[in-house]
Each structure stands twice: as C-alpha cells, then as structure tokens.
Design an enzyme around this catalytic site. Structure first.
Site, PDB file in Angstrom:
ATOM      1  N   THR A  78       0.814  -1.232   0.000  1.00  9.66           N
ATOM      2  CA  THR A  78       0.000   0.000   0.000  1.00  9.66           C
ATOM      3  C   THR A  78       0.845   1.278   0.000  1.00  9.66           C
ATOM      4  O   THR A  78       0.660   2.158  -0.848  1.00  9.66           O
ATOM      5  CB  THR A  78      -0.925   0.020   1.244  1.00  9.66           C
ATOM      6  N   ARG A  86      -7.425  -6.697   4.149  1.00  6.27           N
ATOM      7  CA  ARG A  86      -6.508  -6.500   3.021  1.00  6.27           C
ATOM      8  C   ARG A  86      -7.324  -6.800   1.762  1.00  6.27           C
ATOM      9  O   ARG A  86      -7.274  -7.867   1.186  1.00  6.27           O
ATOM     10  CB  ARG A  86      -5.295  -7.434   3.101  1.00  6.27           C
TER      11      ARG A  86
HETATM   12  N1  F0G Z   1       7.134  -2.807   2.580  1.00  2.00           N
HETATM   13  C1  F0G Z   1       6.479  -3.888   3.014  1.00  2.00           C
HETATM   14  C2  F0G Z   1       6.591  -5.168   2.275  1.00  2.00           C
HETATM   15  C3  F0G Z   1       5.712  -3.814   4.185  1.00  2.00           C
HETATM   16  O1  F0G Z   1       5.069  -4.886   4.611  1.00  2.00           O
HETATM   17  C4  F0G Z   1       5.637  -2.586   4.871  1.00  2.00           C
HETATM   18  C5  F0G Z   1       4.819  -2.438   6.079  1.00  2.00           C
HETATM   19  C6  F0G Z   1       6.337  -1.482   4.375  1.00  2.00           C
HETATM   20  C7  F0G Z   1       7.082  -1.631   3.219  1.00  2.00           C
HETATM   21  C8  F0G Z   1       6.286  -0.141   5.057  1.00  2.00           C
HETATM   22  O2  F0G Z   1       7.044  -0.204   6.204  1.00  2.00           O
HETATM   23  O3  F0G Z   1       5.371   0.271   8.036  1.00  2.00           O
HETATM   24  O4  F0G Z   1       7.830   0.502   8.441  1.00  2.00           O
HETATM   25  O5  F0G Z   1       6.630   2.128   7.009  1.00  2.00           O
HETATM   26  N2  F0G Z   1       3.930  -3.275   6.426  1.00  2.00           N
HETATM   27  C9  F0G Z   1       3.102  -3.186   7.623  1.00  2.00           C
HETATM   28  C10 F0G Z   1       2.066  -4.279   7.621  1.00  2.00           C
HETATM   29  C11 F0G Z   1       2.514  -1.848   7.864  1.00  2.00           C
HETATM   30  O6  F0G Z   1       1.221  -4.265   8.540  1.00  2.00           O
HETATM   31  O7  F0G Z   1       2.093  -5.181   6.795  1.00  2.00           O
HETATM   32  P1  F0G Z   1       6.698   0.729   7.496  1.00  2.00           P
END
Ligand code: F0G
Length: 487
Positions: free
Chosen positions: A138, A394
C-alpha cells in the site's frame, strides 16, 4: 527406533505442532471483554480495526509491524546506546550488522519502511515511469504514484490463486517482464521492485531461481533491481524449505545471496529486526550519494535517521538474529499450523501458508456479501466482535477509487491474521481457530459495510464505516445463545 512413531505428539510434517524455541520472561496482561463491550468498541471505531484501542483487544493480530517480541539480547543492548546527534557508536554497530547480514557497504537510516520508499521514489521515479514488481504494498504504491510513476504487477498466474501448491507464488513472470520492457523501453523503467514474502498476496515468497532470471533480464537492459527486504528473513526460510538447491545452505548465505541480486535493498525494521525504524542500503557509492541528501531533509542526521539510538542498538542485534532459523521460522510455523487447522474445517485460506499471517479468503467465506460492501472489512469486524481477536482488512477498503469515484476492486479480499514473532502461544492460537470456525458456521449472519467517512489517501487507516443493516446485533444474539455468559 523412529522417534516420530513413538511420540504421541507430532512435531514434524503435515500436522506438525509448532514448538516455541524460546521461553517467556516478560508478559503483558490481556483483556477479553464481554461481547457487548466489543460490539460497542467496534462501533466507536467506525468498524475499522485500525481504530480500536488495544485495551479492548484480546489477541492483536493486526500486524507484525513493530509488534514482534524482542529478545533479551535486544532489550539489554538498548542500555548500551550511545546518545549522540552525530557519529553515535550505536549507528556504526548497526552499519556493521547490515554489512554482515545484507552484504551492503552503504546505509541510509530512516524512521520506517515507507520513509525509504519516499526517498527511493523521489530520487529515481519521474512522471510517466513504469515500475514493474511482483506485487505492490500500500505505502509503496502511494509513494510511487505520488512521484508520477505507474506500478505494473507481473506475478505469475499462480500468485493470485487462493488455493495453490506452488512453493513460490511471489515469483515474477519473466515473459511479462520482457514484454513490458519491449513495450515501454528500458528508459521508462527506473527499476524493477521485488518484494520479499509478498505481503498483500498472503506473505508469499519468491525463489532464488526467479531472482536469477529477473537479474539476467535486468542486466540485459541496464535496469536496476530494488529489493523490499521487510520480510526477507521469512522468504529466506521458505527458500531453504522449498528450493531443493538450498536445503543445506545456511540462512545467512541465502540472505546474502538474495541481497546480492539487488542494487538497492530497503526495509522496515519494524518487521525484519523486531524493532522500529528502517534503512536503505547499497554497494554503489553513486546511488548512495544520489539519495543521501534527502535523509537530513526528511529523517534526521545520517547517523540516526529519525530513530532513537536505543532502537538502533536493538536493530543491530535484531538483524543478526534474523540469520537464526529458530527466530525466523517461528512465525511461519504458527501460520502453517493455523492454515492446516482451518483447512481441515473447510475454511477458505490462502495456501501454501506464507509469512506474516494466516490469510482468510473473505470473498468465499462471505460469498453472499458483494465486493462493493467490503467482505474482508466485514469479516475483520465480525471476528473481532465474536472473539476480541483483531485482524486487518486487506481487500478493497485497502484499495483506492478511480477517476469516476468508483472503488477499484481488489484482486483479493483477505482477512489477515498476523502472527508477530514469538508473541502468541499455541493455546491462544487454538482459541482463534475455534472462534473462526464458529464464525464460519454462522457466516450467513454477517453482512456488508459502507463508508461514512473516507480519507482520500490510504483510506483504510483512518476511514470510518458502518454496517449496511443490523447484522452485528444479530451476530451478537447468536453468539450469546451459543456461548452463554462465556467471553
Ligand atoms: N514494505 C512492506 C513489504 C511492508 O510490509 C511494509 C509495512 C512497508 C514496506 C512499510 O514499512 O510500516 O515501516 O513504514 N507493512 C506493515 C504491515 C505496515 O502491517 O504489513 P513501514
């Protein structure tokens, strides 16, 4: 004598019971509120599980982000943190850990993963660019689009199949990648993005073989590879489990190999190293210098990047622990157990079991709820009401509207039940399975949701919804009939 034949509990194979290879030394009290209070809480939270207060939550399965349990070594390292705006020794420890674990020389610290996405997108994406990737996340998509880029997902067909036996559903389709490059030209493609343990399609990994093929195409056209390593530990674990060539390779080597294919590796430390923060790393001084000046502008000085030095210390230790199989296998083994148990009860879940969480297919769980009434959001609210367990939608709520104001329907409607590392016990997991089962048997009582307050950007975080009719009250009535006064 075969141990597995004599043991009454099966720790291996299909029906394996996951075993905790750690002991619990600090605990936090949880609250399981009566069902009417939970109904009230979700109403006040606009039927959005992001807006619940954890005082009303029993098992918090919203995410693994910033919620993995820290090790004793991580916590104790925080006491040794070196407070300094510039040149903190804590930073140099983290730099050393990153060199060792990811094999990259240059590191730019950032306050969390999306800050890395901001920097990479601002520097490398210009209006009209195309960014091929296995699947978007996202915040990734939001940053890339904000900078005028267009993301193109080039998963193999298997990637979006709910039920599959494919070991690497996060693989990129190489033919689609080649076609995309020949249609748009390499100059329109600043980089190819690979996301480890592809989050939004159920935590599904890619293989080393796929990385090799992507790298070959990228090199032929002089295109960079950017690796989102937020869930790299689990992806490496799946490579070891599922890719024959690597079954005897130490995780540390697999991690290094994965990173070696990428020109830039960025990550959310909230996931990969069970702390907070994040980083961007590379072996190219030129790339490093291109991005460097944005760090003091958005994040903080180059030796803290918006993180506290305590977090940086714990991050260095957490990164090293990501090379430990007993650490990175913990969450996947609980997820696999849950997926197997739900499948036995005919509950639709994404298979094979992936990283991060168990993903329930809300589109088929609530097949009577139209996608425009957000089945995954409705399922998240319903499960919270009847169990106190908080998952994350999701699906289409996490999507956007098109230029005509119509919902862009998501490829999948998933309820994600995250298993942060080393947080939940097996009996809590069994409680969850039991409640999901009850909900499945009573699924006809669950109805849809509609927006009442809808932010324009990343609406799933703060958006408020309401049930389309009085289905939550009917669900609570049935719950009380079946469970009596029990919570
Ligand atoms: N990339 C991936 C694959 C992620 O899963 C997330 C965050 C981010 C980037 C962004 O990182 O939250 O430190 O700014 N995933 C969390 C989730 C929010 O709940 O899956 P962040």
């Amino acid at each position: 004598m075969n141990h597995q034949e004599t043991s009454s509990i099966n720790f291996f194979g299909e029906d394996a019971i996951p075993v905790e290879l750690h002991k619990v030394r600090i605990v936090q009290k949880l609250h399981l509120r009566p069902v009417e209070e939970r109904l009230d809480a979700i109403g006040k939270g606009g039927y959005n599980t992001f807006l619940l207060n954890t005082k009303d939550v029993f098992l918090d399965m919203l995410t693994d982000s910033g919620t993995n349990a820290m090790s004793d070594n991580q916590v104790s390292s925080m006491l040794k943190a070196d407070d300094a705006y510039a040149g903190s020794q804590s930073f140099y420890k983290m730099e050393q850990a990153l060199k060792e674990v990811f094999g990259k020389e240059y590191i730019l610290p950032v306050h969390q993963g999306r800050a890395a996405e901001n920097v990479v997108s601002q520097i490398f994406i210009k209006k009209g660019d195309i960014i091929p990737m296995n699947y978007h996340f996202t915040t990734t998509k939001a940053h890339m689009e904000l900078n005028g880029g267009k993301i193109v997902e080039i998963l193999t067909a298997e990637g979006l199949r709910i039920k599959s036996k494919h070991p690497f559903k996060g693989n990129i389709d190489i033919d689609q990648l080649k076609t995309l490059i020949s249609n748009h030209g390499a100059s329109k493609i600043p980089f190819i993005r690979l996301e480890a343990s592809t989050n939004l399609i159920g935590g599904q990994p890619f293989s080393i073989q796929n990385m090799r093929e992507v790298k070959q195409v990228a090199d032929e056209h002089g295109i960079m590879i950017v690796l989102d390593a937020s869930l790299i530990g689990e992806n490496a674990w799946f490579i070891k489990q599922r890719e024959a060539e690597f079954k005897n390779t130490p995780i540390k080597e697999i991690l290094r190999l994965m990173c070696s294919f990428a020109d830039i590796v960025y990550f959310s430390s909230r996931k990969v190293s069970s702390t907070r923060g994040g980083g961007i790393c590379t072996n190219s001084k030129e790339l490093f210098l291109k991005m460097r000046d944005l760090i003091p502008l958005y994040e903080g000085f180059l030796t803290y990047g918006g993180m506290s030095v305590r977090e940086i210390e714990a991050m260095a230790v957490g990164l090293m622990e990501t090379t430990d199989e007993t650490v990175i296998s913990q969450s996947p083994s609980f997820i696999e157990y849950t997926v197997n148990e739900l499948e036995k009860r005919n509950i639709p879940v994404i298979t094979p079991a992936g990283a991060l969480g168990c993903h329930i297919d809300a589109m088929s769980f609530l097949s009577h709820v139209p996608q425009k009434e957000y089945p995954a959001g409705a399922l998240a609210a319903a499960l919270y009401i009847i169990s106190g367990c908080r998952g994350m939608e999701r699906g289409t709520i996490s999507s956007v509207r098109d230029e005509n104001g119509e919902d862009v329907l998501a490829d999948m409607e998933l309820l994600r039940l995250a298993f942060p590392r080393r947080v939940f016990t097996l009996s809590q997991t069994k409680f969850l399975i039991d409640r999901v089962h009850w909900l499945y048997e009573n699924r006809g009582l669950v109805g849809g949701l509609k927006f009442v307050e809808e932010p324009e950007v990343l609406r799933f975080f703060m958006g408020r919804l309401a049930p389309v009719n009085d289905w939550p009250q009917k669900l609570v009535e049935k719950f009380k009939k079946d469970f009596g006064n029990s919570l």
